[in-house]
Enzyme design. Structure first.
Site, mmCIF file in Angstrom:
data_model
loop_
_atom_site.group_PDB
_atom_site.id
_atom_site.type_symbol
_atom_site.label_atom_id
_atom_site.label_comp_id
_atom_site.label_asym_id
_atom_site.label_seq_id
_atom_site.Cartn_x
_atom_site.Cartn_y
_atom_site.Cartn_z
ATOM 1 N N CYS A 2 -96.654 -37.088 39.952
ATOM 2 C CA CYS A 2 -96.927 -36.008 41.098
ATOM 3 C C CYS A 2 -97.853 -35.067 40.487
ATOM 4 O O CYS A 2 -97.536 -34.199 39.692
ATOM 5 C CB CYS A 2 -95.829 -35.684 41.830
ATOM 6 S SG CYS A 2 -96.363 -34.504 43.043
ATOM 7 N N CYS A 46 -94.808 -27.053 42.262
ATOM 8 C CA CYS A 46 -93.482 -27.619 42.597
ATOM 9 C C CYS A 46 -92.465 -27.717 41.321
ATOM 10 O O CYS A 46 -92.984 -28.058 40.223
ATOM 11 C CB CYS A 46 -93.461 -29.091 43.147
ATOM 12 S SG CYS A 46 -91.681 -29.682 43.571
ATOM 13 N N CYS A 66 -91.281 -34.886 38.944
ATOM 14 C CA CYS A 66 -91.689 -36.491 39.250
ATOM 15 C C CYS A 66 -92.904 -36.809 38.501
ATOM 16 O O CYS A 66 -94.058 -36.136 38.672
ATOM 17 C CB CYS A 66 -92.072 -36.404 40.927
ATOM 18 S SG CYS A 66 -90.628 -35.608 41.867
ATOM 19 N N ARG A 90 -95.601 -48.914 56.217
ATOM 20 C CA ARG A 90 -96.918 -48.369 56.129
ATOM 21 C C ARG A 90 -97.744 -48.620 54.693
ATOM 22 O O ARG A 90 -97.054 -48.221 53.565
ATOM 23 C CB ARG A 90 -96.939 -46.585 56.056
ATOM 24 C CG ARG A 90 -98.169 -45.915 56.040
ATOM 25 C CD ARG A 90 -98.089 -44.573 56.384
ATOM 26 N NE ARG A 90 -97.359 -44.318 57.811
ATOM 27 C CZ ARG A 90 -96.271 -43.563 58.007
ATOM 28 N NH1 ARG A 90 -95.832 -42.803 57.001
ATOM 29 N NH2 ARG A 90 -95.751 -43.443 59.006
ATOM 30 N N CYS A 112 -93.790 -35.254 61.665
ATOM 31 C CA CYS A 112 -93.164 -35.884 60.648
ATOM 32 C C CYS A 112 -93.241 -34.640 59.491
ATOM 33 O O CYS A 112 -94.285 -34.092 59.460
ATOM 34 C CB CYS A 112 -93.712 -37.208 60.088
ATOM 35 S SG CYS A 112 -92.941 -37.729 58.286
HETATM 36 N N1 SAM Z 1 -91.810 -32.433 47.720
HETATM 37 C C1 SAM Z 1 -91.312 -33.253 48.667
HETATM 38 C C2 SAM Z 1 -90.414 -34.285 48.054
HETATM 39 O O1 SAM Z 1 -90.749 -35.244 47.089
HETATM 40 O O2 SAM Z 1 -89.472 -34.799 48.385
HETATM 41 C C3 SAM Z 1 -92.275 -33.820 49.659
HETATM 42 C C4 SAM Z 1 -93.634 -34.374 49.179
HETATM 43 S S1 SAM Z 1 -93.873 -35.551 48.070
HETATM 44 C C5 SAM Z 1 -95.517 -35.431 47.713
HETATM 45 C C6 SAM Z 1 -93.764 -37.140 48.892
HETATM 46 C C7 SAM Z 1 -94.044 -38.418 48.277
HETATM 47 O O3 SAM Z 1 -95.441 -38.535 47.968
HETATM 48 C C8 SAM Z 1 -93.216 -38.759 47.047
HETATM 49 O O4 SAM Z 1 -91.863 -39.049 47.165
HETATM 50 C C9 SAM Z 1 -93.995 -39.897 46.356
HETATM 51 O O5 SAM Z 1 -93.268 -41.141 46.916
HETATM 52 C C10 SAM Z 1 -95.255 -39.729 47.097
HETATM 53 N N2 SAM Z 1 -96.351 -39.604 46.039
HETATM 54 C C11 SAM Z 1 -96.519 -38.347 45.413
HETATM 55 N N3 SAM Z 1 -97.531 -38.336 44.464
HETATM 56 C C12 SAM Z 1 -97.813 -39.754 44.643
HETATM 57 C C13 SAM Z 1 -98.947 -40.311 43.631
HETATM 58 N N4 SAM Z 1 -99.593 -39.835 42.786
HETATM 59 N N5 SAM Z 1 -99.160 -41.712 43.993
HETATM 60 C C14 SAM Z 1 -98.317 -42.378 45.069
HETATM 61 N N6 SAM Z 1 -97.497 -41.526 45.714
HETATM 62 C C15 SAM Z 1 -96.994 -40.378 45.589
HETATM 63 FE FE1 SF4 Z 2 -92.513 -31.841 43.850
HETATM 64 FE FE2 SF4 Z 2 -94.130 -33.888 43.773
HETATM 65 FE FE3 SF4 Z 2 -91.846 -34.338 43.196
HETATM 66 FE FE4 SF4 Z 2 -92.528 -33.658 45.752
HETATM 67 S S1 SF4 Z 2 -92.889 -35.514 44.620
HETATM 68 S S2 SF4 Z 2 -90.514 -32.889 44.696
HETATM 69 S S3 SF4 Z 2 -94.075 -32.069 45.466
HETATM 70 S S4 SF4 Z 2 -92.928 -32.847 42.023
#
Ligand code: SAM
Ligand code: SF4
Ligand code: DTB
Length: 319
Positions: A65, A58, A62, A265, A133
């Site tokens: 992530c 990606c 973030c 949740r 979803c």
């Molecule tokens: N890429 C898309 C986005 O970010 O909008 C969708 C998938 S993203 C993985 C969805 C959510 O997963 C993120 O907004 C975050 O809140 C949660 N998330 C991702 N990695 C995480 C982690 N290591 N621990 C807890 N929540 C996490």
């Molecule tokens: Fe990409 Fe992870 Fe951010 Fe979703 S949460 S936009 S998968 S970096």
């Protein structure tokens, strides 16, 4: 006037939420349980199962992530899954007791040709008798209309933290970008699933800011995932200490009190919670979980542990 500039009158101020978070724990839990019981059967839990339909690579940054291309997390990037494989996973989730199937893609935002494939997945999953979803990143108005036409029930798009702390975690898209996507989702008549993450180094005021923002959206999100950070080595937040469990439960209780009709949740991070801590989360008003051996890329509490826990607590899957 652009939608993003419409003034929103907060139903909950940050100060009011901070006051909730600071209540003596027995008082906070009593208030949360009273609200919960006025709107829900406290023995029932909504069950969702996650599938990563497009993993890793990606372009966003973030800080939590494992799927961001910029971090060395050992998460290989893959292409969008084939329809048949997604439907097989959905069928297995249904047999394991899930009512909703949530498909996640590691995109900044979907390309229009990706949406063709995702719409076919939504149609196929719905035909199995599951709610649908998806979480695909930022969406435009026309894209939400396409998802709605395919029959999508929920769109997950998290605010993650307070507006002030957000920039310390993510720089490649703004808080306002997220609010704009939520507006498109709401305007298309798709249910909103929106929550955040606890344990990213934020303070109590940031937690209050997140909950106050969620509770002040023009309509309450129908589903509010509260995640405990899963600290993944290689991400900027990989070395974070786990959030204090009582502080985490306080956030769940505050979400319940401020968003009485929303499903709250207990999301990522459940694997690291004891049975007793999970029981307290349910008593604080959590009434939904992710069920299944994996979240997107990380481990979830096991199916057999969930079954044993529900049995011990006399709780059951909704539906
Ligand atoms: N890429 C898309 C986005 O970010 O909008 C969708 C998938 S993203 C993985 C969805 C959510 O997963 C993120 O907004 C975050 O809140 C949660 N998330 C991702 N990695 C995480 C982690 N290591 N621990 C807890 N929540 C996490
Ligand atoms: Fe990409 Fe992870 Fe951010 Fe979703 S949460 S936009 S998968 S970096
Ligand atoms: C949400 O709030 N939590 C889920 C779902 N929405 C998409 C994702 C949790 C991801 C945890 C890290 C991983 O497994 O990659």
């Amino acid at each position: 006037m652009p939608e993003s500039h419409v003034e929103v009158k907060p139903r909950w101020t940050r100060a009011a939420v901070a006051a909730l978070l600071a209540l003596p724990f027995p008082e906070l839990l009593f208030r949360a349980q009273s609200v919960h019981r006025a709107h829900f059967d406290p023995t029932q839990v909504q069950i969702s199962t996650l599938l990563s339909i497009k993993t890793g690579g990606c372009p966003e940054d973030c800080g939590y992530c494992p799927q961001a291309a910029g971090y060395e997390t050992g998460t290989p990037a893959s292409r969008l899954m084939a329809l048949e494989a997604v439907l097989a996973a959905a069928k297995a989730a249904k047999e394991s007791g899930a009512a909703r199937f949530c498909m996640g893609a590691a995109w900044r935002s979907p390309k229009d040709h990706d949406l063709d494939s995702v719409c076919a997945m939504i149609e196929g999953v719905k035909a199995l008798g599951l709610e649908t979803c998806v979480t695909l990143g930022m969406l435009s108005g026309p894209q939400t209309a396409r998802l709605k036409a395919a029959g999508l029930d929920y769109y997950n798009h998290n605010l993650d933290t307070s507006p002030e702390y957000y920039g310390k975690v993510i720089t490649t898209r703004t808080y306002q970008d997220r609010l704009d996507t939520l507006t498109h989702v709401r305007d298309a008549g798709i249910n909103v699933c929106c929550g955040g993450i606890i344990g990213m180094g934020e303070d109590i005021d940031d937690r209050a800011g997140l909950i106050a923002t969620l509770a002040s959206l023009p309509t309450l999100p129908q589903s509010v995932p509260i995640n405990a950070l899963v600290a993944v080595a290689g991400t900027p937040l990989g070395g974070s200490a786990p959030a204090d469990t009582i502080a985490f439960i306080r956030v769940i209780a505050a979400a319940r009190i401020t968003m009485p009709t929303s499903y709250v949740r207990l999301s990522a991070g459940r694997e690291g919670l004891s049975d007793e801590a999970q029981a307290l989360c349910f008593m604080a008003g959590a009434n939904s979980i992710f069920h299944g051996e994996r979240l997107l890329t990380t481990k979830n509490a096991t199916v057999s542990r969930d079954e044993a826990l529900f049995m011990k607590l006399g709780m059951r899957a909704e539906g």
